[in-house]
Design an enzyme around this catalytic site. Structure first.
Site, PDB file in Angstrom:
ATOM      1  N   GLU A 171       0.634  -1.464   0.337  1.00  0.00           N
ATOM      2  CA  GLU A 171      -0.138  -0.217  -0.145  1.00  0.00           C
ATOM      3  C   GLU A 171       0.569   1.400  -0.135  1.00  0.00           C
ATOM      4  OE1 GLU A 171      -0.504  -0.548   4.761  1.00  0.00           O
ATOM      5  OE2 GLU A 171      -2.625   0.279   3.392  1.00  0.00           O
ATOM      6  N   LYS A 177       2.885   4.724   1.131  1.00  0.00           N
ATOM      7  CA  LYS A 177       2.750   4.870   2.730  1.00  0.00           C
ATOM      8  C   LYS A 177       2.203   6.914   2.695  1.00  0.00           C
ATOM      9  CE  LYS A 177       6.582   6.037   5.684  1.00  0.00           C
ATOM     10  NZ  LYS A 177       6.271   7.293   6.237  1.00  0.00           N
ATOM     11  N   ASP A 234       1.539  10.117   4.237  1.00  0.00           N
ATOM     12  CA  ASP A 234       2.083  11.797   4.513  1.00  0.00           C
ATOM     13  C   ASP A 234       1.491  12.686   5.836  1.00  0.00           C
ATOM     14  OD1 ASP A 234       4.997  13.860   3.902  1.00  0.00           O
ATOM     15  OD2 ASP A 234       4.596  12.296   5.381  1.00  0.00           O
ATOM     16  N   TYR A 285      -5.802   1.713   8.172  1.00  0.00           N
ATOM     17  CA  TYR A 285      -4.710   0.993   7.745  1.00  0.00           C
ATOM     18  C   TYR A 285      -4.342  -0.831   8.711  1.00  0.00           C
ATOM     19  CZ  TYR A 285      -1.228   3.569   9.461  1.00  0.00           C
ATOM     20  OH  TYR A 285      -0.608   4.511  10.144  1.00  0.00           O
ATOM     21  N   LYS A 300      10.592   3.781   0.872  1.00  0.00           N
ATOM     22  CA  LYS A 300      10.919   5.565   0.747  1.00  0.00           C
ATOM     23  C   LYS A 300      11.044   5.353  -1.190  1.00  0.00           C
ATOM     24  CE  LYS A 300      10.395   7.077   5.411  1.00  0.00           C
ATOM     25  NZ  LYS A 300      10.525   8.365   6.066  1.00  0.00           N
ATOM     26  N   CYS A 331      28.995  39.434  13.667  1.00  0.00           N
ATOM     27  CA  CYS A 331      27.926  38.992  13.951  1.00  0.00           C
ATOM     28  C   CYS A 331      26.765  40.278  13.053  1.00  0.00           C
ATOM     29  CB  CYS A 331      27.070  39.432  15.709  1.00  0.00           C
ATOM     30  SG  CYS A 331      25.307  39.350  16.079  1.00  0.00           S
ATOM     31  N   CYS A 375      24.328  42.849  15.836  1.00  0.00           N
ATOM     32  CA  CYS A 375      24.742  44.095  17.011  1.00  0.00           C
ATOM     33  C   CYS A 375      26.467  43.875  16.770  1.00  0.00           C
ATOM     34  CB  CYS A 375      25.095  42.803  17.934  1.00  0.00           C
ATOM     35  SG  CYS A 375      26.131  41.226  18.050  1.00  0.00           S
ATOM     36  N   CYS A 391      28.297  34.351  18.689  1.00  0.00           N
ATOM     37  CA  CYS A 391      28.238  35.952  18.867  1.00  0.00           C
ATOM     38  C   CYS A 391      28.363  35.869  19.930  1.00  0.00           C
ATOM     39  CB  CYS A 391      26.885  36.592  17.995  1.00  0.00           C
ATOM     40  SG  CYS A 391      26.968  38.633  18.507  1.00  0.00           S
ATOM     41  N   CYS A 405      23.511  40.740  22.960  1.00  0.00           N
ATOM     42  CA  CYS A 405      22.660  40.486  21.538  1.00  0.00           C
ATOM     43  C   CYS A 405      21.337  40.338  21.235  1.00  0.00           C
ATOM     44  CB  CYS A 405      23.333  39.812  20.311  1.00  0.00           C
ATOM     45  SG  CYS A 405      22.690  39.397  18.969  1.00  0.00           S
TER      46      CYS A 405
END
Length: 697
Positions: A143, A145, A147, A255, A345, A439, A442, A457, A462
């Site tokens: 069957e 799969k 999602d 299922y 898959k 960064c 900042c 950073c 910050c």
């Protein structure tokens, strides 16, 4: 043999990890590099389990997760003496969320082993025949799969009485109020002779056309569109307001079976037919198949791969199951998966687009993460506009540059990823990209810790770090301040209303009202949401503090061990490394945090501002096990942590190793060397039934 031995990680010197395991009266050191990797894998997989199974926000592709899990299993199979009770191989999956009532499954909802090719299907067939000790062709039920979000419908005497999510496989979330809003699910089975009990398992999802329409509505209303149909379905089911679920186009496809009474089932295909007869939706008969041998399963895999885009819903592969239930019983289970089923898959969809620019985002730990901003492109039915590039090493490895044409895919059909740079289309004046040394928020000079590839950073003030830390602090698994979302945090910080966790608990309604798009009612809801978080459990509070390497599971371990906040704040490195599940790296990070005056002062301010952290002292049910020490081994009907809590609630103790001082060894299925050790020392061995009897005395 699979065992779960209590392990002690010892930090010998900088960068040197060692695993100390019992060896008679002494401790012996086992392969430092291997044990370091083992501890890292456990923690990393636990994080990904929570992100995927609980939060529906996976951060890595399925295939990368499968590689991590396979690596962990390989280490344990080669070195069974180091298996930790915290290993995900000792569990079915991740923990259930707190916002719905938790209910135990009568029969565990296990996940499937994953594969990615025709060859893997044939290899699965060989494993099945080997276990059955037969070369006869096996009949397989094949069957798609789906999602979506796995759900268990509970029917008693033909009436729908409950619905649970998978949760951690042992305990799920009660989402009955939302499931009842799905019109395709029958409230009563179409039969005059219903079984006493039947649990029907399947998937809740949105069809592609419904998902696109929902996202159009989201955008029209100024809301953030969903990333994919699965997240939309999962997010809807986990809404507390059933009206939201009722307004969204959810569907259910049954299922498989959970527990049942008063009826018999012989095979997968007859079960599907029974579901349809009862009025339970299933995948259309024309896109499932019963094949008489493995070659037929391979043909089905290729057939569905071609049909995939034409199907009304998202799938990410096929599922191949041994059709006969008697054979399934013979095959049994391994780890967290049945031996009789395999998920094959598909490779994810791909598309070409162009990188417009690369920007750098700053996380709560200061990590600088480069992100490719791309021209919108549809991959697998989802519009992709950006992809994380992780770090400079990854950029260099793929040689990714601004204005490059690239091939992107949705790794695991979820996470956008750049898989190839089309260098033949690259402009001649193109220049290599380097993450800035400052960064971007900042301007502080970025630093790199020895042994790490990530720039960070270092500025504790910050704004970017503050925002991300606050977002973590208010998140559902932390302080759970529902009405304070990302945009509101940004607004609070940008308007200088808060500069720390404790400032949240000083916010007044008039301060909220001056912000954009905040009316009287919404402002009041925000204040009430903050107030409702003033009595967090110790585990939630520790997790919310954002101590590096302290995830949700580790926070629970710490809370269970210390019980009270004061005891946690007064701990030392020696005590921490002795706690099962807290390695030296985590322990040192905790000590670094609680040793800072600013950290302690912030906690004091949080408490001063009206937050009452609830202790997690152990509940005492009786003194039945006082003075007794139990060692637990093998697979039990109940989660091992829950068994420990039962023993401890009756004043008993648990240990990870068997010795002459052990009172009982509680042995489940597939018990390992602990059982052998118990028999060698003459320690009393209890079955689960005998343990229950002892408890009832």
């Amino acid at each position: 043999m699979r065992i779960a031995l209590l392990v002690y990680f010892s930090f010998i010197s900088k960068g040197d990890w060692s695993l100390m395991v019992p060896d008679g009266k002494h401790m012996k050191k086992v392969q430092p590099n291997l044990t370091k990797r083992y501890a890292e894998l456990i923690e990393e997989i636990q994080v990904h389990d929570t992100n995927y199974h609980v939060l529906d926000r996976p951060t890595i592709p399925d295939r990368e997760y499968d590689k991590l899990y396979a690596e962990l299993k390989n280490i344990e199979e080669a070195h069974p003496e180091i298996i930790s009770e915290l290993s995900p191989t000792q569990r079915v999956g991740a923990q259930a969320l707190d916002k719905f009532k938790k209910v135990a499954h009568r029969k565990p909802m296990l996940s499937l082993q994953n594969s990615y090719s025709e060859e893997d299907i044939l290899a699965f067939d060989k494993r099945v025949k080997k276990v059955l000790a037969s070369e006869k062709d096996i009949e397989y039920f094949c069957e798609p799969k789906l999602d979506g979000l796995a759900i268990e419908l509970i029917y008693e005497n033909g009436t729908l009485v409950g619905a649970l999510t998978r949760g951690d496989g042992t305990t799920g979330e009660d989402v009955f109020s939302n499931i009842k809003t799905i019109k395709s699910i029958p409230m009563k089975l179409k039969t005059s002779t219903p079984p006493k009990l039947v649990e029907i398992r399947g998937e809740v999802l949105m069809q592609k056309k419904d998902f696109l329409k929902l996202n159009e509505e989201q955008q029209e209303e100024g809301e953030v569109p969903f990333a994919n149909p699965r997240n939309a379905a999962a997010g809807t089911i986990r809404q507390l307001d059933p009206k939201i679920a009722a307004a969204r186009p959810l569907r259910f496809y049954g299922y498989s079976l959970g527990a049942f009474e008063g009826i018999q089932f012989k095979s997968q295909d007859s079960t599907q037919k029974q579901f349809r007869d009862w009025g339970v939706p299933t995948v259309a008969e024309e896109i499932i198949s019963l094949v008489d041998k493995a070659d037929g399963a391979v043909d089905y895999y290729n057939k569905i791969k071609k049909l995939r885009k034409a199907l009304p819903f998202e799938i990410d592969g096929i599922v191949v199951k041994v059709n006969d239930y008697k054979l399934q019983d013979e095959l049994g289970f391994i780890s967290r998966s049945p031996r009789w089923a395999n998920a094959a898959k598909f490779e994810p969809d791909q598309a070409e687009t162009q990188i417009e620019k690369i920007v750098v985002q700053v996380g709560r730990t200061g990590a600088l993460t480069p992100v490719a901003i791309m021209k919108p492109v549809v991959v697998g039915g989802v519009t992709i506009t950006n992809a994380t590039l992780h770090n400079q090493d990854e950029i260099d490895r793929k040689d990714v540059r601004e204005q490059d044409f690239v091939i992107v895919h949705r790794a695991g059909d979820v996470i956008p990823e750049i898989v190839e740079v089309l260098k033949d289309k690259r402009e001649k004046k193109s220049k290599a990209y380097y993450i800035p040394k400052e960064c971007p928020v900042c301007g502080s000079e970025a630093t790199k810790v020895e042994g790490e590839v990530v720039l960070r950073c270092p500025n504790p003030l910050c704004d970017a770090k503050l925002k991300e830390s606050l977002k973590h602090f208010v998140s559902k698994r932390a302080m759970n301040i529902e009405k304070v979302g990302d945009k509101l945090i940004d607004s609070f910080v940008d308007n200088k209303l808060i500069g720390s966790y404790s400032d949240l608990y000083k916010i007044k309604i008039d301060q909220v009202l001056v912000l954009e798009r905040q009316g009287e009612k919404s402002a009041q809801n925000i204040i009430e949401s903050i107030d409702s978080s003033r009595k967090p459990s110790l585990s939630r509070f520790i997790y919310a503090l954002g101590i590096r390497f302290v995830g949700e599971q580790t926070a629970k371990i710490l809370a269970h061990h210390f019980g009270l906040l004061d005891k946690f704040l007064k701990t030392n490195l020696e005590e921490l490394v002795e706690i099962d599940g807290v390695g030296p790296k985590v322990a040192q990070s905790i000590i670094d945090a609680i040793s800072q005056d600013s950290f302690k002062k912030e906690i004091q301010k949080i408490i001063k501002n009206g937050v009452d952290i609830q202790g997690e002292e152990k509940k005492i049910s009786s003194e039945r096990f006082k003075g007794l020490t139990f060692v637990i081994t093998g697979t039990l009907p109940m989660d091992r942590d829950e068994v420990k809590k039962i023993i401890e609630s009756h004043l008993g103790k648990t240990s990870g190793s068997v010795s002459k001082k052990t009172s009982y060894v509680l042995a489940g299925e597939a018990a390992g060397t602990k059982l052998d050790k118990a028999q060698e020392l003459g320690v009393k061995v209890l079955s689960w039934e005998e343990f229950q009897s002892l408890l009832a005395e």
